[in-house]
Design an enzyme around this catalytic site. Structure first.
Site, short mmCIF file in Angstrom:
data_model
loop_
_atom_site.label_atom_id
_atom_site.label_comp_id
_atom_site.label_asym_id
_atom_site.label_seq_id
_atom_site.Cartn_x
_atom_site.Cartn_y
_atom_site.Cartn_z
N GLY A 260 0.83 -1.25 0.09
CA GLY A 260 -0.08 -0.10 -0.15
C GLY A 260 0.79 1.25 -0.05
N HIS B 86 -1.44 6.99 7.53
CA HIS B 86 -0.74 7.82 7.06
C HIS B 86 -1.36 9.13 6.47
CE1 HIS B 86 3.23 5.93 6.23
NE2 HIS B 86 2.48 4.84 5.60
N GLN C 135 3.38 9.81 1.32
CA GLN C 135 4.70 9.35 0.97
C GLN C 135 5.43 9.55 -0.09
OE1 GLN C 135 2.81 5.25 2.17
NE2 GLN C 135 4.99 4.89 3.04
N CYS D 153 7.07 -0.39 6.69
CA CYS D 153 6.58 0.80 6.16
C CYS D 153 7.59 1.34 5.17
CB CYS D 153 6.05 1.91 6.94
SG CYS D 153 5.61 3.43 6.25
N LEU D 154 7.19 1.52 3.99
CA LEU D 154 8.23 2.18 2.85
C LEU D 154 8.84 3.43 3.50
CD1 LEU D 154 6.28 1.31 -0.25
CD2 LEU D 154 8.36 0.14 0.60
N HIS E 123 -3.55 1.04 8.06
CA HIS E 123 -2.03 1.76 8.05
C HIS E 123 -2.16 2.79 7.32
CE1 HIS E 123 2.43 0.77 7.99
NE2 HIS E 123 2.28 1.80 6.78
N GLU E 124 -2.72 2.66 6.20
CA GLU E 124 -2.65 3.83 5.04
C GLU E 124 -3.63 4.89 5.54
OE1 GLU E 124 -0.69 3.53 2.75
OE2 GLU E 124 -0.06 1.35 2.99
ZN ZN Z 1 3.39 2.93 5.61
#
Ligand code: ZN
Length: 162
Positions: free
Chosen positions: A48, A143, A53, A97-98, A139-140
């Site tokens: 995701g 963000h 991000q 997480c990226l 999670h998204e």
């Molecule tokens: Zn993330």
């Protein structure tokens, strides 16, 4: 086009993203942004990705079709998403997480949620998600609210790159 992914520390990852006016979805700029977010997510091996991000503080997130709560035929694009729990059951599981590369930690998430959002065309959608797809959405959406998983994780570990 792949975006470079913003990593922590960066203030854009800690601020609430702006809601999107549905009328703005019908622009080539916005469609391109979404296509590029999806490409960026896959090229980074993510499941995701949220717009902050990639440097855009707006409420868009994309989720790989493999983990879409709506079936596995299409990547999931959520605009202005919100969710509510559908059950009080929660589960702790590992997340990464990226934007926080090389770190893993266990995060408690609701197992079953109801999601409301707009789709890529600005149409309202509503659906239920459970287990891993529900975790990815939580999670998204975090963000989009300026929250990173490490702020709520336990047993955080750094994994060395091989
Ligand atoms: Zn993330």
């Amino acid at each position: 086009m792949r975006f470079s992914i913003i990593t922590d520390p960066n203030s854009i990852l800690h601020q609430k993203a702006e809601a999107i006016n549905p009328a703005d979805l019908n622009t080539s700029k916005m469609k391109k942004l979404i296509v590029n977010m999806i490409e960026t997510m896959y090229s980074a091996d993510g499941v995701g990705l949220a717009a902050p991000q990639v440097g855009q503080s707006i409420q868009i997130c994309v989720i790989a079709k493999e983990y879409s709560a709506l079936g596995k035929s299409e990547d999931l694009v959520l605009i202005n998403p919100v969710w509510q729990k559908k059950s009080i059951l929660t589960a702790w599981d590992a997340e990464g997480c990226l934007s926080v590369p090389e770190y893993w930690g266990e995060v408690k998430r609701y197992k079953k949620i109801k999601v409301k959002a707009l789709d890529i065309n600005g149409q309202p959608i509503e659906f239920e998600a459970k287990d891993f797809p529900a975790r990815v959405i939580q999670h998204e959406v975090d963000h989009l609210n300026g929250i990173l998983f490490v702020e709520k994780a336990r047993n955080i570990q750094k994994v060395e790159k091989v």
